[in-house]
Write an enzyme that holds these catalytic residues in place. Structure first.
Site: not given
Length: 383
Positions: A73, A122, A145, A153
């Site tokens: 992302g 993402g 991350e 996530d």
């Protein structure tokens, strides 16, 4: 026949090609390694919803232009919006991204993701939740991350917790990079197809006039190879990974790895120790708990949990590590983040607990997932 979504500067960020009952969606931000922007998320959401309802669409192919499928992302843009004073813009980004992840995970029609390059963050959310994941020799998978002050996530605690043994803890905590054969071996990929065969595979898939998973799988099987992992791969040392990464705390995991390093010269062990020591202590604690909880949670529960975690992080309630990580790795790029707390033993367990709780804000609500009646989702197999 082709169409596209254009953002304000005229750049086509999602390209659409139609071949009979097959739709090919190409992520088109090659200079940004196809990092997911908000317009891309919204366009993909719109297309996935429309295609699921359209009886003329039976198969989706998702791929990326250039040397990446999707490198994650656009977290730098999210961080910037928060720094400008509006954390809810970042929350809106994650809300829609996670809805898209859930839609893909529960999709009624088969999706084939072509992973011919970088797949991170993402990008994993767009592909790993889908039915078929085709990796090539160019594939590089990672969930990096914790080095950014964030956590894996996009519902990653769902699929990481279902990898063999404690391999998911290893991948999620260290941000280790996996190649195509490793992705196939651990189950992140369903097939391995050499890059040079992709054009033929795609051509064959565009002629398939069915949503039958067995038929589509048989088409991919015609082009796929069984490839061994390298002798130096950490996946060859699953016994050591299980021994170390099954420990109850991050501190115990690190100590166990350091003990192994005394007797073994394996490069992956040295790399894992180095990565854990460089990562945000708060992120490591959150990540380990999220993956452990993920083993008993469905994909929807994992995404709701992730949204809570993201909102707490965006609000900078207990730590500003995400913004410090963005500064050090993405903006200034001095690669020297100053984490707070700076050590694992300084992380308060009660603070970690709070990250997993509802956000104390009258205008905040938990992620609301769309109703998907009659659907069940099982990760891990081709069919």
């Amino acid at each position: 026949m082709a169409s596209s979504h254009s953002n304000n500067d005229g750049t086509d960020q999602v390209l659409i090609q139609e071949y009979g009952s097959t739709r090919v969606l190409t992520l088109n931000r090659p200079r940004q390694l196809n990092a997911l922007s908000f317009p891309m998320i919204m366009e993909l959401l719109k297309k996935f919803v429309a295609y699921e309802k359209d009886p003329n669409v039976k198969l989706l192919i998702l791929k990326g232009k250039g040397r990446a499928f999707c490198a994650g992302g656009d977290v730098a843009a999210v961080a910037h919006s928060v720094i400008e004073g509006n954390w809810t813009l970042g929350a809106h980004f994650f809300w829609n991204e996670f809805i898209l992840n859930y839609l893909i995970a529960t999709y009624r029609k088969p999706q084939v993701s072509i992973l011919d390059g970088i797949v991170m963050g993402g990008g994993a959310g767009l592909s790993i939740h889908g039915r078929f994941r085709v990796a090539t020799e160019k594939a590089i998978f990672a969930m990096p991350e914790t080095s950014l002050g964030l956590f894996p996530d996009i519902g990653a605690s769902y699929f990481l917790s279902r990898l063999p043994g404690s391999f998911g803890e290893y991948v999620g905590l260290t941000g280790a990079r996996l190649d195509g054969p490793e992705m196939l071996a651990c189950g992140l990929a369903t097939h391995f197809v050499p890059s040079m065969k992709l054009a033929l595979l795609e051509e064959a898939l565009t002629k398939v006039d069915t949503s039958d998973h067995f038929s589509i799988c048989s088409v991919i099987d015609r082009f796929s190879n069984n490839v061994p992992v390298k002798e130096s791969s950490a996946f060859k040392s699953l016994d050591v990974i299980d021994k170390c990464f099954s420990k109850e705390t991050v501190e115990e995991i690190l100590s166990s790895l350091e003990l192994e390093a005394v007797n073994a010269a394996d490069e992956w062990i040295k790399g894992a120790i180095q990565s854990l020591k460089k990562a945000s202590p708060m992120s490591l604690k959150i990540t380990l708990r999220a993956i452990r909880e993920g083993r008993t949670q469905g994909i929807g529960q994992c995404l709701i949990k992730d949204y809570r975690l993201c909102c707490h992080i965006l609000r900078k309630e207990a730590s500003k590590d995400f913004f410090e990580g963005c500064r050090a790795l993405l903006v200034v790029k001095d690669k020297n983040p100053k984490w707070e707390p700076s050590r694992l033993d300084l992380v308060d367990d009660k603070v970690v607990d709070n990250y997993f709780s509802a956000v104390d804000d009258a205008n905040w609500e938990d992620l609301r997932l769309p109703a998907r009646p009659g659907l069940s989702f099982k990760y891990g197999s081709k069919l």
